[in-house]
Design a protein around this motif. Structure first.
Motif, PDB file in Angstrom:
ATOM      1  N   LYS A 421       0.865  -1.122   0.157  1.00  0.00           N
ATOM      2  CA  LYS A 421      -0.185   0.015  -0.150  1.00  0.00           C
ATOM      3  C   LYS A 421       0.838   1.094  -0.109  1.00  0.00           C
ATOM      4  CE  LYS A 421      -3.999  -2.153   2.349  1.00  0.00           C
ATOM      5  NZ  LYS A 421      -4.842  -1.954   3.485  1.00  0.00           N
ATOM      6  N   LEU A 484      -4.051  -1.380  -4.352  1.00  0.00           N
ATOM      7  CA  LEU A 484      -4.719  -1.408  -2.972  1.00  0.00           C
ATOM      8  C   LEU A 484      -4.801   0.031  -2.587  1.00  0.00           C
ATOM      9  CD1 LEU A 484      -3.133  -4.420  -1.402  1.00  0.00           C
ATOM     10  CD2 LEU A 484      -5.274  -4.304  -2.576  1.00  0.00           C
ATOM     11  N   GLY A 487      -2.154   3.901   2.395  1.00  0.00           N
ATOM     12  CA  GLY A 487      -0.782   3.781   2.560  1.00  0.00           C
ATOM     13  C   GLY A 487      -0.225   5.158   2.514  1.00  0.00           C
TER      14      GLY A 487
END
Length: 514
Positions: A421, A484, A487
């Motif tokens: 991420k 994804l 992050g």
């Protein structure tokens, strides 16, 4: 008349009879061994845990704590037995313990990496601490030498400051010599294990003259350990080692299985960085994805490819076979891996160019642009932080041809997406499109590009590829998905990748215990 130190009744003759030059030689050698052992300890851990700030902080902290405990211990021992023989016994004990560190540390390191692979955080941390303790005990004894030497050298109160200052200066100069000797000469020339043994031998040699004759066997024993070939203490399982070396960067070996398959293994076989099977070019692993994922952006084959982290050349060799017209630049920081790739991994190609360089400086110094850049320089557990930042991916983008693509092999704890991420978010600040191909539970290949890219484009390209590559392409197209979400974005100023990976290990371990 200078005022004498108040002596204990029968100790004065022994204290006053100690030759200062011999004590100064002891102090110099002990100083060299203390810092040399610290450098060698960090080197001992680096192939397994990396050379991150966390590893260095652990090593330095362990040495400082051990020295502090040694100063306290040395003061007490000096008062109990203020003789040169007593001091020499402490030095000889330190020499013996230092000599066994590289031999005993191996099992701890293997347990540590196995625990990391199985995400057992407790065993991982415990084994790391165990290795540091192994180094701490001899360093503690070396720390005991300083107060002991001062106790033996000071004969009057008036000279105490001058004598102590001279001894600490000599010891510090010895530490400086030990630092450069280990880092610039011993480790590169004879390896980490023999660096420990060399300092142990020096300690034993300066300690035995004040002891009984039978102690002469101690330096002889250490010298015999120096003669043991490094390869004789390593296990290989069902494969045989056909090449091994402790390079400037790591311990590396090549194993060969009965079917002829060769593997380049780092970290005592816990990490496989290249695979070679005679007459074959696909590996059934993430290296194969590097051949087909560029087709997610366009149907024509890449005309130029840069591989940052080439190792022994699995990807470079395959590109030379399937796309012989493409220029392939293989970049590897460790020249020994490039050499063994040529010798044992059939590392060759019609348009292959090999470079021994660190990935980011290589990009900075190059004016070339590539259709595809492969980043395969991450190594668990702690990846180089400067290859995970927005600035790095900006340099990568600047070296891509129009429509070019960057492919990042992201190794991570099983089924943990935290590192992925962060890298996806960081790449997202630089590239318009970021996709993911979750090849395995411990490997994801990230795709970054400014061109339109999709699984549909990759699937459409399968019809133009050789049958074996077409199968790889179809499987990758079925997995290819958007990055994804979540992050943080890493920069050169702030990239706490070590903390992130530690947190991932603990998180996955906690999930597994539920």
């Amino acid at each position: 008349m200078p005022r004498k130190l108040a002596p204990v009744a029968d100790e004065t003759p022994r204290v006053c009879g100690v030759p200062r030059r011999r004590i100064e030689v002891l102090a110099a050698v002990v100083g060299a061994a203390s810092l040399g052992a610290e450098i060698a300890a960090a080197r001992l851990l680096a192939p397994w845990f990396g050379a991150s700030t966390i590893v260095w902080a652990n090593t330095i902290a362990t040495v400082l704590v051990a020295l502090s405990a040694g100063y306290w211990l040395g003061g007490r021992l000096a008062d109990r037995d203020p003789t040169l023989a007593g001091l020499s016994r402490v030095v000889l004990c330190a020499a013996g313990l230092l000599a066994v560190v590289p031999f005993v540390a191996g099992p701890f390191l293997r347990i540590s990496v196995d625990a990391l692979d199985h995400v057992q955080a407790g065993a991982f941390v415990g084994s790391l601490i165990g290795v540091l303790v192994l180094v701490a005990v001899p360093v503690m004894l070396l720390g005991a030498v300083a107060p002991y030497a001062v106790r033996l050298s000071v004969r009057t109160v008036e000279e105490a400051g001058r004598v102590a200052g001279r001894l600490y200066a000599i010891s510090t100069i010895g530490s400086l010599v030990g630092t450069f000797l280990s880092a610039l000469a011993l480790i590169p020339l004879v390896g980490t294990r023999r660096t420990f043994l060399a300092f142990a031998l020096a300690l034993a040699v300066v300690a035995v003259p004040a002891l009984q004759r039978r102690f002469v066997l101690a330096p002889v024993g250490v010298a015999l350990l120096l003669a043991i070939p490094v390869g004789t203490v390593k296990a290989t399982g069902d494969a045989r080692v056909i090449w091994d070396r402790e390079t400037e960067y790591q311990y590396a070996r090549v194993t060969e299985r009965p079917n002829g398959e060769r593997r380049l293994e780092l970290n005592e076989g816990q990490a496989v960085h290249s695979v070679y099977r005679p007459g074959e070019w696909l590996t059934n692993d993430y290296w194969d994805e590097m051949l087909v994922l560029p087709f997610a952006t366009e149907r024509r084959a890449p005309r130029s490819v840069a591989i940052l982290g080439n190792a022994a050349g699995t990807t470079a060799r395959a590109y030379g076979h399937y796309f012989p017209a493409a220029r392939v630049d293989g970049v590897e920081i460790d020249p020994a891996l490039t050499d063994v790739g040529r010798r044992l991994f059939d590392l060759r190609g019609p348009n292959l160019h090999l470079h021994n360089a660190d990935a980011r400086p290589f990009l900075r110094q190059s004016s070339r642009r590539w259709d595809a850049i492969v980043v395969d320089a991450y190594r668990q557990p702690y990846i180089p932080f400067y290859l995970s930042t927005r600035e790095f991916f900006g340099e990568v983008r600047d070296h891509l041809a129009p429509g070019g693509v960057v492919l990042i092999n992201v190794g991570h704890p099983s089924d943990s997406g935290r590192l992925e991420k962060v890298l996806s978010a960081t790449m997202g600040r630089v590239f318009k499109t970021v996709l993911r191909d979750p090849v395995k539970s411990t490997n994801t290949v990230l795709v970054g590009t400014d061109a339109p890219a999709s699984a549909r484009s990759l699937d459409a390209a399968t019809r133009s590829l050789p049958p074996d590559l077409a199968a790889v392409s179809a499987q990758a197209a079925a997995r290819l998905a958007p990055a994804l979400p979540g992050g943080a974005v890493y920069t050169d100023d702030r990239a706490p990748v070590e903390w992130l990976i530690d947190a991932s290990i603990v998180h996955v371990a906690a999930e597994g215990d539920r």
